[in-house]
Design an enzyme around this catalytic site. Sequence first.
Site, PDB file in Angstrom:
ATOM      1  CB  THR A  99     -34.541 -97.014  -1.728  1.00  0.00           C
ATOM      2  OG1 THR A  99     -34.193 -95.998  -0.785  1.00  0.00           O
ATOM      3  CG2 THR A  99     -33.296 -97.451  -2.491  1.00  0.00           C
ATOM      4  CD  GLU A 212     -44.187 -92.596  -0.802  1.00  0.00           C
ATOM      5  OE1 GLU A 212     -43.054 -93.035  -0.581  1.00  0.00           O
ATOM      6  OE2 GLU A 212     -44.427 -91.811  -1.732  1.00  0.00           O
ATOM      7  CG  ASP A 223     -45.655 -88.139   0.733  1.00  0.00           C
ATOM      8  OD1 ASP A 223     -44.547 -88.630   0.467  1.00  0.00           O
ATOM      9  OD2 ASP A 223     -46.280 -87.391  -0.054  1.00  0.00           O
ATOM     10  CE  LYS A 227     -44.406 -85.385  -1.658  1.00  0.00           C
ATOM     11  NZ  LYS A 227     -45.589 -86.084  -2.166  1.00  0.00           N
ATOM     12  N   GLY A 325     -46.534 -90.106  -9.957  1.00  0.00           N
ATOM     13  CA  GLY A 325     -46.553 -90.873 -11.208  1.00  0.00           C
ATOM     14  C   GLY A 325     -45.129 -91.268 -11.555  1.00  0.00           C
TER      15      GLY A 325
HETATM   16  N1  LIG Z   1     -43.983 -92.878  -7.495  1.00  0.00           N
HETATM   17  C1  LIG Z   1     -44.146 -91.566  -7.369  1.00  0.00           C
HETATM   18  O1  LIG Z   1     -45.089 -90.965  -7.878  1.00  0.00           O
HETATM   19  C2  LIG Z   1     -43.143 -90.763  -6.597  1.00  0.00           C
HETATM   20  C3  LIG Z   1     -43.155 -89.363  -6.718  1.00  0.00           C
HETATM   21  C4  LIG Z   1     -42.198 -88.599  -5.997  1.00  0.00           C
HETATM   22  C5  LIG Z   1     -41.303 -89.254  -5.155  1.00  0.00           C
HETATM   23  N2  LIG Z   1     -41.347 -90.611  -5.056  1.00  0.00           N
HETATM   24  C6  LIG Z   1     -40.355 -91.266  -4.191  1.00  0.00           C
HETATM   25  O2  LIG Z   1     -39.416 -91.929  -5.024  1.00  0.00           O
HETATM   26  C7  LIG Z   1     -38.951 -93.139  -4.390  1.00  0.00           C
HETATM   27  C8  LIG Z   1     -39.201 -94.303  -5.327  1.00  0.00           C
HETATM   28  O3  LIG Z   1     -40.576 -94.360  -5.618  1.00  0.00           O
HETATM   29  P1  LIG Z   1     -41.152 -95.596  -6.469  1.00  0.00           P
HETATM   30  O4  LIG Z   1     -42.526 -95.210  -6.843  1.00  0.00           O
HETATM   31  O5  LIG Z   1     -40.174 -96.019  -7.482  1.00  0.00           O
HETATM   32  O6  LIG Z   1     -41.222 -96.691  -5.303  1.00  0.00           O
HETATM   33  P2  LIG Z   1     -41.267 -98.270  -5.507  1.00  0.00           P
HETATM   34  O7  LIG Z   1     -41.773 -98.815  -4.227  1.00  0.00           O
HETATM   35  O8  LIG Z   1     -41.925 -98.623  -6.779  1.00  0.00           O
HETATM   36  O9  LIG Z   1     -39.723 -98.651  -5.684  1.00  0.00           O
HETATM   37  C9  LIG Z   1     -38.787 -98.573  -4.670  1.00  0.00           C
HETATM   38  C10 LIG Z   1     -37.752 -99.637  -4.981  1.00  0.00           C
HETATM   39  O10 LIG Z   1     -36.679 -99.499  -4.057  1.00  0.00           O
HETATM   40  C11 LIG Z   1     -36.252-100.785  -3.694  1.00  0.00           C
HETATM   41  N3  LIG Z   1     -35.612-100.684  -2.397  1.00  0.00           N
HETATM   42  C12 LIG Z   1     -36.172-100.401  -1.214  1.00  0.00           C
HETATM   43  N4  LIG Z   1     -35.244-100.371  -0.251  1.00  0.00           N
HETATM   44  C13 LIG Z   1     -34.057-100.655  -0.838  1.00  0.00           C
HETATM   45  C14 LIG Z   1     -32.731-100.792  -0.391  1.00  0.00           C
HETATM   46  N5  LIG Z   1     -32.413-100.637   0.893  1.00  0.00           N
HETATM   47  N6  LIG Z   1     -31.771-101.083  -1.291  1.00  0.00           N
HETATM   48  C15 LIG Z   1     -32.070-101.253  -2.601  1.00  0.00           C
HETATM   49  N7  LIG Z   1     -33.312-101.142  -3.088  1.00  0.00           N
HETATM   50  C16 LIG Z   1     -34.297-100.843  -2.221  1.00  0.00           C
HETATM   51  C17 LIG Z   1     -37.513-101.641  -3.669  1.00  0.00           C
HETATM   52  O11 LIG Z   1     -37.203-103.008  -3.822  1.00  0.00           O
HETATM   53  C18 LIG Z   1     -38.298-101.063  -4.836  1.00  0.00           C
HETATM   54  O12 LIG Z   1     -38.049-101.783  -6.034  1.00  0.00           O
HETATM   55  C19 LIG Z   1     -39.715 -93.217  -3.071  1.00  0.00           C
HETATM   56  O13 LIG Z   1     -38.887 -92.702  -2.062  1.00  0.00           O
HETATM   57  C20 LIG Z   1     -40.923 -92.326  -3.278  1.00  0.00           C
HETATM   58  O14 LIG Z   1     -41.360 -91.744  -2.078  1.00  0.00           O
HETATM   59  C21 LIG Z   1     -42.225 -91.370  -5.771  1.00  0.00           C
HETATM   60  N1  LIG Z   2     -46.783 -91.073  -2.725  1.00  0.00           N
HETATM   61  C1  LIG Z   2     -46.507 -89.744  -3.128  1.00  0.00           C
HETATM   62  C2  LIG Z   2     -45.524 -89.762  -4.275  1.00  0.00           C
HETATM   63  C3  LIG Z   2     -45.008 -88.392  -4.615  1.00  0.00           C
HETATM   64  O1  LIG Z   2     -44.136 -87.936  -3.618  1.00  0.00           O
HETATM   65  C4  LIG Z   2     -47.788 -89.048  -3.552  1.00  0.00           C
HETATM   66  O2  LIG Z   2     -48.813 -89.727  -3.693  1.00  0.00           O
HETATM   67  O3  LIG Z   2     -47.775 -87.831  -3.711  1.00  0.00           O
END
Ligand SMILES: NC(=O)c1ccc[n+]([C@@H]2O[C@H](COP(=O)([O-])OP(=O)(O)OC[C@H]3O[C@@H](n4cnc5c(N)ncnc54)[C@H](O)[C@@H]3O)[C@@H](O)[C@H]2O)c1
Ligand SMILES: N[C@@H](CCO)C(=O)O
Length: 362
Positions: A99, A212, A223, A227, A325
């Site tokens: 999430t 994010e 962020d 990290k 990604g």
């Molecule tokens: N996208 C990236 O490149 C990346 C890389 C490393 C870490 N992350 C982390 O991974 C996580 C997910 O990233 P993402 O890109 O899929 O984000 P995203 O915003 O695409 O998806 C997050 C999902 O979580 C759901 N959500 C939020 N709060 C919720 C809750 N309380 N209960 C149920 N669902 C809930 C939202 O509806 C959304 O669909 C984040 O914490 C992000 O920081 C992302």
């Molecule tokens: N929003 C974050 C996702 C990876 O944690 C970034 O751009 O690095």
Amino acid sequence: MGRYDLALIGFGGVNRALAELISRRGDRLARELGFTLRVVAITDLRAGSLVDTDGIDLAPLLAAEPGELNFAGLAGGSADPRNEWVIREVPADIVVEATFTNPADGEPALSHVRWALESGKHVCTTNKGPVALAGRALKQLAAEHGVSFEFEGSVLSGTPILRTAQRLFGGLEITGVQGILNGTSNYVLGRLEEGLDLPAAIAEAQDLGYAEADPTADIEGHDVQLKVMILANEVLGADLRRGDVFCEGISAITPQEVQDAASKGLRWKLVGSATRHEDGSVDARVAPLALPAHHPLAGISGPVNAVAFHTDLLGTVTVSGPGAGRIETAYALLSDLIAIHQRHADDDTTPTRPVLQETHRV
Ligand SMILES: NC(=O)c1ccc[n+]([C@@H]2O[C@H](COP(=O)([O-])OP(=O)(O)OC[C@H]3O[C@@H](n4cnc5c(N)ncnc54)[C@H](O)[C@@H]3O)[C@@H](O)[C@H]2O)c1
Ligand SMILES: N[C@@H](CCO)C(=O)O
């Protein structure tokens, strides 16, 4: 062949990409890894919750546009995410938390992780909040319940930076880390250099799945702050709180400044660093720096990230790879699932899965 039943908490870019990996490459993964993966529950703030203890058919969910998903009309579906009930009661082996990251207090993801570990379920997560703000306590909770808490994707997405440091640097003393730890801000700085303005560059990073949900955390450095805390705590043995890490982002840097610096052979980068001193104390900070071309982090561009480890015997070792990604981060989750399998495949104490009461299914 073993099987792991998964509950996916949050069904945005990353967990959807994990579902795609399982759906499209599950057979190949089973042949290579010796276990199968099955999704038995999904919750999402917008789509609701979906439970099928015989395994959810992922294909129709993946065929739908992300914004159109609504579990309410489906068998085993509800408009309400029901996170606590799903995490505690649905008989899954592993809870996959993806999430939103909340840099302030880690919630509600922190509670999601706690509920899962307390229920004797392994957890893997890409969510930086719980790891940075409560990693030590969560690892302790996992140990008390005989389960794993894995979070490789919390730093450098799928690039295995934490396992590299923990497993491959044995015998070295790591005295500090310095890194480009945010894909969005690094991508944005590159686009500013190419003449785009800040809002347009952020919008591109959002479309590409790097940013994010609220990109403020990417741009203002929060962020990276999380990290740096994770790296310092995991690799340097620190116990940093957010207030211990000075934090300045890139919002005050103009496209003109980025272009002027480039014309002088300098590259603006948002750099996170942590240094361990002889008395064991650790200093950490996040700030933009104009790096000269010969610096190991100067050539790291786009969503690629890198960490330079300063060591006593090898000098500086720099590891680079994708920092953001959807698919890249889903791979981090897959690597966590593999780590859980490797650690627990021979457990003879694995609890039998409880049976879900039918009355609770809808
Ligand atoms: N996208 C990236 O490149 C990346 C890389 C490393 C870490 N992350 C982390 O991974 C996580 C997910 O990233 P993402 O890109 O899929 O984000 P995203 O915003 O695409 O998806 C997050 C999902 O979580 C759901 N959500 C939020 N709060 C919720 C809750 N309380 N209960 C149920 N669902 C809930 C939202 O509806 C959304 O669909 C984040 O914490 C992000 O920081 C992302
Ligand atoms: N929003 C974050 C996702 C990876 O944690 C970034 O751009 O690095």
